[in-house]
Design an enzyme around this catalytic site. Structure first.
Site: not given
Length: 355
Positions: A41, A45, A72, A75
């Site tokens: 991430c 995030c 991810c 994000c």
């Protein structure tokens, strides 16, 4: 309120990074992995923070991907999904531009491959407006261009895609900043008074209509500044300063010398509804503080509207009173400023007490 230092990567120990992660603080160039899920991430995030024992810190995305972590979905650390979505929105804009009548939201969403509510959210995030508002702005742009070319009002209204001439007259202040007839005549009948001065950043020109300041220009010879104003209002009557204009230019010069408060002037801002919304948000940033384009877009409820915000900033013709110099790049660097990056840097330094 974010400052320039908030957007610049800075050294931080593991404890500091952990606290920043818990605060969901966006740190450019910083990434973390969640070992229990195998994902990477970006800092900031919106997902629930991992347990600290499941945390891996990375200095860059390639490092995390090389170790087998996958991006991810929330994000989008590499920006791949955002790029695909932005392209879908650009295609929808092109379709709206090419269509004689406004395509329905359902048609636009189907072509883009998204559900209607999802597409509507994406469109607003990327452009800053709804599809309907975008179409209206494009019609207003076509109308303005046709009127400036001297077309009859009725023909320009029809050619721009407006169904009713009376509706255009009702909405004229928001669409054009003036009546259609006056727009067709290049501001004919409008009186604009100009005042000139010299401040710490060079020559200053202030231009005022009966409604307020319509332009503040920095730098350049007086004649060049007059010509720039005349290009915007080719048939307006441009006159020398009256007392109000002289007071306004004095206020601008005094503010440049000591920029400790908002520059309080009556303004005549002419732009689209979205541009004016961005300009008002700019006016809310206090001297000495700055924000990046993405941060300003987020304040407007447009998490992916950085480019739209940047375009609105570029359309500002009232320097200092609409302080677009307070918007910087996400990495803390200075980006485009129509009055020159050196002036932008000097303004920010003065506001922070370093000038």
């Amino acid at each position: 309120m974010s400052t320039a230092t908030d957007t610049t990567p800075r050294p931080m120990d593991d404890d500091g990074l952990w606290q920043a992660l818990l605060r969901r603080e966006a740190l450019p160039g910083r990434f973390y992995g969640v070992t229990s899920q195998g994902i990477v991430c970006r800092f900031g995030c919106p997902a629930r923070p991992p347990l600290r024992r499941n945390l891996r810190l990375f200095g860059g995305l390639p490092e995390a991907l090389a170790e087998g972590f996958r991006p991810c979905r929330r994000c989008d650390p590499g920006g791949e999904r955002a790029a695909i979505q932005a392209e879908a929105v650009r295609a929808a804009c092109a379709l709206i531009d090419a269509s004689e009548t406004m395509p329905s939201l359902a048609e636009l969403a189907t072509r883009a491959g998204y559900a209607r509510h999802h597409f509507l959210r994406l469109f607003r995030e990327v452009t800053g407006v709804t599809p309907h508002a975008y179409a209206a702005a494009r019609r207003a742009s076509r109308l303005s261009a046709a009127l400036a070319a001297g077309e009859r009002v009725a023909d320009a209204v029809a050619g721009a895609g407006f169904g009713s001439e009376s509706r255009v007259y009702e909405d004229a202040p928001g669409l054009l900043g003036m009546t259609p007839g006056r727009a067709r005549r290049g501001g004919e009948g409008e009186v604009i008074r100009t005042a000139f001065g010299n401040g710490a950043l060079g020559p200053v020109m202030v231009a005022m209509t009966a409604r307020g300041v319509c332009a503040i220009e920095l730098g350049g010879e007086e004649e060049a500044l007059r010509q720039s104003l005349a290009a915007r209002f080719p048939r307006a009557r441009i006159e020398e300063a009256d007392e109000a204009a002289r007071r306004a230019v004095a206020a601008v010069i005094a503010w440049i010398e000591e920029p400790r408060a908002a520059l309080d002037l009556s303004l005549d801002l002419r732009g689209t509804a979205f541009q004016r919304r961005v300009w008002e948000a700019l006016r809310a940033i206090p001297p000495g503080e700055s924000v990046d384009y993405a941060g300003l877009a987020a304040r407007l409820g447009l998490p992916r509207g950085a480019r739209a915000v940047a375009r609105a900033c570029a359309g500002n013709s009232v320097a200092l009173a609409v302080p677009c110099h307070r918007v910087i790049g996400r990495d803390g660097t200075l980006r485009g400023y129509r009055w020159g990056l050196e002036r932008k840097a000097a303004l920010l330094a003065r506001e922070r007490g370093a000038g």
